[in-house]
Design a protein around this motif. Structure first.
Motif, PDB file in Angstrom:
ATOM      1  N   LYS A 123       0.860  -1.634  -0.128  1.00  0.00           N
ATOM      2  CA  LYS A 123       0.053   0.063  -0.051  1.00  0.00           C
ATOM      3  C   LYS A 123       1.212   1.110   0.337  1.00  0.00           C
ATOM      4  O   LYS A 123       0.842   2.161  -0.452  1.00  0.00           O
ATOM      5  CB  LYS A 123      -1.021  -0.270   1.742  1.00  0.00           C
ATOM      6  N   GLN A 124       2.450   1.025   0.694  1.00  0.00           N
ATOM      7  CA  GLN A 124       2.949   2.472   0.711  1.00  0.00           C
ATOM      8  C   GLN A 124       4.094   2.092  -0.647  1.00  0.00           C
ATOM      9  O   GLN A 124       4.768   3.441  -0.580  1.00  0.00           O
ATOM     10  CB  GLN A 124       3.585   2.595   2.109  1.00  0.00           C
ATOM     11  N   TRP A 153      -3.640  -3.232  -3.262  1.00  0.00           N
ATOM     12  CA  TRP A 153      -4.089  -1.765  -2.500  1.00  0.00           C
ATOM     13  C   TRP A 153      -2.579  -1.117  -3.682  1.00  0.00           C
ATOM     14  O   TRP A 153      -2.484   0.115  -4.178  1.00  0.00           O
ATOM     15  CB  TRP A 153      -3.489  -2.195  -1.597  1.00  0.00           C
ATOM     16  N   GLU A 157      -3.187   2.373  -5.493  1.00  0.00           N
ATOM     17  CA  GLU A 157      -2.074   3.568  -4.983  1.00  0.00           C
ATOM     18  C   GLU A 157      -0.814   3.500  -6.003  1.00  0.00           C
ATOM     19  O   GLU A 157      -0.394   4.831  -5.322  1.00  0.00           O
ATOM     20  CB  GLU A 157      -1.221   3.245  -3.605  1.00  0.00           C
ATOM     21  N   HIS A 159       1.602   1.959  -6.945  1.00  0.00           N
ATOM     22  CA  HIS A 159       2.832   1.435  -6.829  1.00  0.00           C
ATOM     23  C   HIS A 159       3.544   0.419  -8.060  1.00  0.00           C
ATOM     24  O   HIS A 159       3.235  -0.480  -7.475  1.00  0.00           O
ATOM     25  CB  HIS A 159       2.743   1.036  -5.305  1.00  0.00           C
TER      26      HIS A 159
END
Length: 170
Positions: A123-124, A153, A157, A159
């Motif tokens: 997610k990050q 995720w 997001e 990524h």
């Protein structure tokens, strides 16, 4: 007998010092407090342990020190967050490695969103954390409370590298 400070108050004071020292990466103070026989797994009101605080703040040397002193690697705070999840969600891949080698459960699910360390990292967009978790057998198929996986995720997001890592390892 009237005493200025009870044993419990002194223990609590030292536990607080241990938690603070661990969170700030103060190896010397951690060692000093542990010499008083304070529980390495002491928890604050939110159930944070010294290990969770050290992992969250990226204090690799203190993480190693606490594990050597007997810190329990899979304890969690009130939300179900473990040291591994904190390391994953704060981009500390070297700490992830140490925790995983110490027996941290990569598939543990926290209580607030149903996320694992892998979901946190994806997610990050923390690519190296994603790689290391997968290398230690983290499951890609676990779905959170929204029925989303780590790949979902990463995609949501934006990524792309994390998504590619997740997809390549299937």
């Amino acid at each position: 007998m009237l005493a200025a400070c009870s044993d419990r108050e002194e223990t609590r004071r030292l536990e607080t010092q241990l938690l603070d020292a661990a969170g700030h990466g103060d190896r010397q103070r951690v060692a000093e407090v542990l010499q008083h026989g304070i529980d390495v797994n002491a928890q604050d009101v939110c159930f944070f342990t010294p290990l969770i605080k050290s992992a969250q703040n990226g204090n690799l040397a203190v993480v190693r020190q606490l594990l050597k002193a007997g810190a329990m690697v899979n304890l969690s705070d009130k939300g179900g967050y473990t040291a591994l999840m904190q390391a994953a969600g704060n981009n500390h891949p070297d700490i992830l490695e140490v925790l995983l080698e110490a027996g941290a459960d990569p598939d543990r699910i926290e209580d607030t969103h149903g996320w694992t360390a892998l979901i946190w990292a994806a997610k990050q967009g923390y690519d190296e954390a994603v790689r290391r978790l997968l290398a230690h057998g983290a499951r890609r198929d676990i779905r959170d409370e929204r029925e989303m996986t780590a790949a979902d995720w990463a995609r949501l997001e934006g990524h792309g590298t994390s998504l590619a890592i997740l997809e390549a390892s299937q």
